[in-house]
Design an enzyme around this catalytic site. Structure first.
Site, PDB file in Angstrom:
ATOM      1  N   TYR A  31      -1.146 -16.015  13.153  1.00 12.27           N
ATOM      2  CA  TYR A  31      -0.394 -16.461  11.967  1.00 12.27           C
ATOM      3  C   TYR A  31      -1.349 -16.621  10.792  1.00 12.27           C
ATOM      4  CZ  TYR A  31       4.558 -17.296  12.024  1.00 12.27           C
ATOM      5  OH  TYR A  31       5.903 -17.104  11.957  1.00 12.27           O
TER       6      TYR A  31
ATOM      7  N   GLU B 190      -0.152 -17.378   7.137  1.00 10.12           N
ATOM      8  CA  GLU B 190       0.592 -17.608   5.885  1.00 10.12           C
ATOM      9  C   GLU B 190      -0.382 -17.841   4.735  1.00 10.12           C
ATOM     10  OE1 GLU B 190       3.525 -20.670   6.222  1.00 10.12           O
ATOM     11  OE2 GLU B 190       4.799 -19.474   7.530  1.00 10.12           O
TER      12      GLU B 190
ATOM     13  N   ASP C  13      10.165   2.625  -7.647  1.00 15.25           N
ATOM     14  CA  ASP C  13      10.303   2.530  -6.201  1.00 15.25           C
ATOM     15  C   ASP C  13       9.976   3.905  -5.621  1.00 15.25           C
ATOM     16  OD1 ASP C  13      11.075   2.419  -3.575  1.00 15.25           O
ATOM     17  OD2 ASP C  13      13.008   1.449  -3.951  1.00 15.25           O
TER      18      ASP C  13
ATOM     19  N   THR D 233       7.521   1.866   0.579  1.00 11.39           N
ATOM     20  CA  THR D 233       7.380   1.678   2.013  1.00 11.39           C
ATOM     21  C   THR D 233       6.080   2.373   2.408  1.00 11.39           C
ATOM     22  OG1 THR D 233       8.582   3.720   2.455  1.00 11.39           O
ATOM     23  CG2 THR D 233       9.877   1.688   2.434  1.00 11.39           C
TER      24      THR D 233
ATOM     25  N   LYS E 254       7.094   6.366   5.216  1.00 11.15           N
ATOM     26  CA  LYS E 254       7.782   7.629   4.941  1.00 11.15           C
ATOM     27  C   LYS E 254       6.720   8.715   4.713  1.00 11.15           C
ATOM     28  CE  LYS E 254      11.828   5.006   3.583  1.00 11.15           C
ATOM     29  NZ  LYS E 254      12.792   4.599   2.540  1.00 11.15           N
TER      30      LYS E 254
ATOM     31  N   ARG F 183       5.727   1.031   9.888  1.00  5.69           N
ATOM     32  CA  ARG F 183       6.844   0.479   9.124  1.00  5.69           C
ATOM     33  C   ARG F 183       6.345  -0.741   8.380  1.00  5.69           C
ATOM     34  NH1 ARG F 183      11.103   3.439  11.038  1.00  5.69           N
ATOM     35  NH2 ARG F 183      12.338   2.661   9.313  1.00  5.69           N
TER      36      ARG F 183
HETATM   37  C1  LIG Z   1      13.517   3.459   2.370  1.00  7.38           C
HETATM   38  C2  LIG Z   1      13.689   2.893   1.028  1.00  7.38           C
HETATM   39  C3  LIG Z   1      13.668   1.517   0.793  1.00  7.38           C
HETATM   40  C4  LIG Z   1      13.749   0.468   1.872  1.00  7.38           C
HETATM   41  O1  LIG Z   1      12.939   0.535   2.901  1.00  7.38           O
HETATM   42  P1  LIG Z   1      13.235  -0.215   4.288  1.00  7.38           P
HETATM   43  O2  LIG Z   1      11.884  -0.273   4.859  1.00  7.38           O
HETATM   44  O3  LIG Z   1      14.200   0.657   5.022  1.00  7.38           O
HETATM   45  O4  LIG Z   1      13.803  -1.569   3.985  1.00  7.38           O
HETATM   46  C5  LIG Z   1      13.703   1.071  -0.514  1.00  7.38           C
HETATM   47  N1  LIG Z   1      13.779   1.930  -1.532  1.00  7.38           N
HETATM   48  C6  LIG Z   1      13.838   3.254  -1.341  1.00  7.38           C
HETATM   49  C7  LIG Z   1      13.925   4.151  -2.516  1.00  7.38           C
HETATM   50  C8  LIG Z   1      13.813   3.781  -0.064  1.00  7.38           C
HETATM   51  O5  LIG Z   1      13.905   5.093   0.107  1.00  7.38           O
END
Ligand SMILES: *Cc1c(COP(=O)(O)O)cnc(C)c1O
Length: 416
Positions: free
Chosen positions: A51, A53, A197, A223, A226, A232
């Site tokens: 942990y 925090e 994003d 993220t 991807k 993740r």
């Molecule tokens: C995948 C994605 C997210 C969210 O990601 P999670 O890990 O699934 O919560 C946010 N914004 C965009 C544009 C995404 O493609």
């Protein structure tokens, strides 16, 4: 894995089955990938026991001698790789990372301008069922009907009339380059924070296959799992000016203890993404997507926006006489994994929309190249046409062909 087999053979056999499945099918979901054995190894470490925090050197728990170094390393690598002043690697995933941005800069009811979900935005961009849609006053932009591309005139008009505190660019189903500079100009004109994003395209950005939002966006969220090909997780990045507000929003605003095993795996992924071969990978993703776009177009498929600049394709199946869901399920049975998706101005409902979304990050990791894309398109076309005819008889045969083909493409040197 041997400990898992000894302790819980039932669960271990499920993991084995999923490993096998991932080896045997064409994985075309554009938000997915295969991580390296090193990233995988980092997620399975004793760092999960700790942990911590707080932030490095300012923790609420003792025993952070090692963890602080792990998080410092991840932060430093993120700053280096993306060329940003500040990075926070603690968000549990992309959705909480975005929520932290709202928490940092907005009060409930404040206006937000983002791309609508049906046009390719994300749930967390103020979509009605999301907390971000319920708690904030979201206004949405879309794409032009004639081009399938973002309508920047509409974005500017909406920004001027609604005076959003936050503008979001980026999304989940945008096949074209995002003009961060134009969004930055609009945000500055109306005094809004600009959030880029880049969840889908982060790997392309660091690999030089998509322009970077750095210098245009106040905050960048991504993220890590991807195109970036990490575990993740998620990261927030910003100028030094916004560092404190973002950090406070993540912890203690939204989260408790960071997932240190994930932080470690993010650090590994960032190191991998800084190698020259990752830039090659990023460009190959785009080359593959464009070759697949050409091959599908040649077979009469209608691509939203007419093609792609990045890793993903959005296909409107209306002229093929089959819905996205029926096609996606047929393709799944035929060893081709993708997802059904709304297309802009879709007359159908989100749970059975007109389109499919597919992309090349995972198959590129496996070493597929542009010369393989006509074959991929042929499998897709064959199955979509069979689905339109309600003829399931060929799916198993296609799946067998796919499996046989993929046997020649080990994943990070590993065969099934
Ligand atoms: C995948 C994605 C997210 C969210 O990601 P999670 O890990 O699934 O919560 C946010 N914004 C965009 C544009 C995404 O493609």
């Amino acid at each position: 894995m041997s400990a898992l087999h000894d302790t819980d053979p039932q669960l271990a056999s499920l993991v084995d089955a999923e490993r096998r499945r991932q080896f045997d099918v064409l994985r075309l979901i554009p938000s997915e990938n295969y991580v390296s054995p090193a990233v995988l190894a980092a997620t399975g470490t004793v760092l999960t026991n700790k942990y911590s925090e707080g932030y490095p050197h300012r923790r609420y728990y003792e025993g952070q001698q090692v963890i602080d170094q792990v998080e410092d390393l991840a932060n430093e690598r993120a700053r280096q790789l993306f060329g940003v002043e500040h990075a926070n690697v603690q968000p549990y995933s992309g959705s909480p990372a975005n929520l932290a941005v709202y928490l940092a800069f907005l009060a409930p009811g404040d206006p937000v301008l983002a791309m609508g979900l049906p046009a390719g935005g994300h749930l967390t961009h103020g979509a009605p069922p999301s907390a971000t849609g319920r708690w904030f006053d979201a206004v949405h932009y879309g794409v032009r009907r004639d081009t399938g591309r973002i309508d920047l005139d509409e974005v500017r008009d909406l920004a001027r009339s609604h005076r959003p505190k936050l503008i979001i660019c980026g999304g989940t189903a945008i096949p074209r380059t995002i003009d961060f500079a134009a969004f930055g100009e609009i945000a500055r004109e109306v005094g809004a924070i600009l959030l880029a994003d880049i969840a889908h395209i982060a790997g392309l950005v660091v690999g030089g296959a998509h322009p970077s939002p750095v210098g245009h966006a106040d905050v960048i969220s991504t993220t890590t799992h991807k195109t970036l090909r990490g575990p993740r997780g998620a990261m927030l990045m910003s100028t030094a000016e916004h560092a404190k507000a973002l950090d406070k929003a993540v912890f203690p605003g939204l989260q408790g203890g960071p997932h240190n095993h994930t932080t470690a795996a993010i650090a590994v992924a960032l190191r991998e993404a800084a190698q020259p071969d990752f830039a090659q990978y990023a460009h190959q993703i785009v080359a593959n997507a464009q070759a697949l776009a050409t091959a599908l177009t040649d077979r009469g498929y209608r691509l939203v926006s007419g093609g792609t600049d990045n890793h993903l394709l959005l296909v409107d199946l209306t002229n093929k006489g089959v819905t996205g869901k029926v096609a996606a399920k047929a393709l799944d049975a035929a060893g081709v994994e993708l997802n059904f998706n709304t297309v802009p101005f879709d007359p159908r409902r989100p749970f059975d929309p007109s389109g499919i979304r597919l992309g090349t990050p995972a198959i590129t990791t496996r070493g597929l190249a542009p010369q393989h894309m006509p074959q991929v398109a042929e499998w897709i076309d064959r199955t979509v046409r069979a689905a339109a005819d309600g003829d399931e008889s060929g799916y198993a045969d296609t799946a067998a062909q796919v499996r046989e083909f993929l046997a020649d493409f080990p994943i990070f040197g590993e065969t099934a």
